[in-house]
Enzyme design. Structure first.
Site, mmCIF file in Angstrom:
data_model
loop_
_atom_site.group_PDB
_atom_site.id
_atom_site.type_symbol
_atom_site.label_atom_id
_atom_site.label_comp_id
_atom_site.label_asym_id
_atom_site.label_seq_id
_atom_site.Cartn_x
_atom_site.Cartn_y
_atom_site.Cartn_z
ATOM 1 N N SER A 112 0.838 -1.306 0.018
ATOM 2 C CA SER A 112 -0.017 -0.202 0.108
ATOM 3 C C SER A 112 0.830 1.165 0.073
ATOM 4 O O SER A 112 2.031 1.084 0.233
ATOM 5 C CB SER A 112 -0.906 0.100 1.205
ATOM 6 O OG SER A 112 -1.364 1.417 1.182
ATOM 7 N N HIS A 113 0.307 2.437 -0.439
ATOM 8 C CA HIS A 113 1.102 3.696 -0.190
ATOM 9 C C HIS A 113 1.389 4.069 1.091
ATOM 10 O O HIS A 113 2.039 5.071 1.373
ATOM 11 C CB HIS A 113 -0.067 4.878 -0.875
ATOM 12 C CG HIS A 113 0.092 4.841 -2.470
ATOM 13 N ND1 HIS A 113 -0.190 3.718 -3.217
ATOM 14 C CD2 HIS A 113 0.642 5.876 -3.258
ATOM 15 C CE1 HIS A 113 0.163 4.313 -4.516
ATOM 16 N NE2 HIS A 113 0.492 5.572 -4.494
ATOM 17 N N SER A 114 0.305 3.430 2.188
ATOM 18 C CA SER A 114 0.385 3.897 3.283
ATOM 19 C C SER A 114 0.817 2.495 4.412
ATOM 20 O O SER A 114 0.528 1.670 4.275
ATOM 21 C CB SER A 114 -1.022 4.277 3.611
ATOM 22 O OG SER A 114 -1.236 3.943 5.121
#
Lengths: 124, 201
Positions: free
Chosen positions: A8-10
């Site tokens: 994920s980007h996060s």
């Protein structure tokens, strides 16, 4: 057992998605998070994804489940035919479906197929 | 020439990083200028720490640094252009060989991003540049003129993304609201080609 990497980007989203997938599928399922950049920002780090792949690779193959954008592109760069595959699936639903299938000792192709089925699951 | 290409690209991206980020703020996540600037700084570091022994090594090393260090979508995308070029470029390097390798690099990025011309992406600058290079080879023009034509084609391609509706990336979620803005990836691709024209032998 097939390993899963949630990309994920996060970092927070990836870590919580891993916790959720393991909570539902079982703690023994090898699922690792690769979220955010190395300095903790939003984005994707090839190094973190590779590290996560090594952590869950038990020799039965690894499914990468990316959220979007650079996560998808980075995951695709790491694909290895028949060994490391990318699932084109909704992040949370796909992760849970794949984790449950992996936990039942399904082979790589079946884990991928289970994840892909989540694409058409209707909630209502 | 290849090291000089990346140095000049780094200079142009650094100079224009705020413009790129502003373009990205309009339809993306406002990190393109910063990300690419950081990526090209890492390319510079890689090329300085491990001096490449051939043009192929420059491309491969720069591509790898971009993939590993950018953190956004432009890293894997640009990285795959240069790594693919490095994979197929034959030495000694000729204009025809460069043009063929560049074309394969563009195919690699189209495949990775599943993007086609008209989707409002970097492909809209890279594909016209690739065609301009191929035409220059066919017409037998000199290297400098060929690179200048490619740079012009890329700049025109980037400008042509303004009226397009995005079909890839974050901007695609905006639908019609993505119309009227230049694509930041196409804008940075035009800078890469401008850098090539500047360092042409």
């Amino acid at each position: 057992m097939v390993g899963l990497v949630l990309v994920s980007h996060s970092a927070g989203l990836a870590a919580e998605a891993v916790a959720l997938a393991k909570g539902i599928a079982g703690a023994q399922v090898p699922v690792a998070a690769a979220g955010g950049t190395e300095d903790g920002g939003l984005g994707t780090s090839v190094d973190l994804v590779e590290e996560a792949v090594r952590a869950v690779d038990q020799g039965d193959g690894v499914v990468l489940i990316p959220d979007l954008g650079s996560s998808v592109l980075t995951a695709r760069l790491l694909e290895e035919d028949g060994r490391i595959v990318v699932a084109d699936v909704p992040f949370v639903e796909g992760a849970i479906a794949a984790a449950v299938a992996a936990g039942a000792d399904a082979p790589l192709a079946d884990v991928l197929a289970s994840a892909e089925e989540s694409r058409t699951f209707r909630k209502l | 020439m290849f090291v000089a290409w990346f140095e000049e690209a780094a200079r142009l991206v650094h100079r224009d990083r705020e413009r790129l980020t502003r373009l990205d703020a309009a339809i993306g996540d406002a990190d393109h200028g910063t990300n690419l600037d950081r990526g090209l700084t890492e390319v510079h570091k890689a090329l300085t720490e491990w001096p490449p022994e051939s043009p192929v090594q420059v491309l491969t090393s720069a591509g790898t640094a971009l993939i590993r260090r950018v953190g956004g979508a432009s890293g894997p995308l640009y990285g795959s252009v240069f790594r693919q070029m490095g994979k197929v470029l034959e030495s000694p390097v000729t204009l025809a060989g460069f043009s063929a390798a560049f074309e394969e690099g563009v195919v690699a990025v189209e495949r990775l991003g599943k993007a086609a011309p008209g989707d409002k992406t970097m492909v809209d600058a890279l594909a016209p540049a690739s065609r301009a290079l191929a035409l220059a080879v066919r017409d037998g023009v000199g290297v400098r003129e060929a690179f200048e034509q490619a740079a012009r084609a890329a700049a025109e391609g980037a400008e042509a993304t303004i009226p397009m509706q995005a079909r890839k990336g974050r901007a695609s979620y905006l639908g019609e609201r993505s119309i009227g803005h230049e694509d930041p990836g196409a804008a940075s691709a035009a800078l890469f080609m401008a850098a090539l024209a500047t360092v042409a032998p």
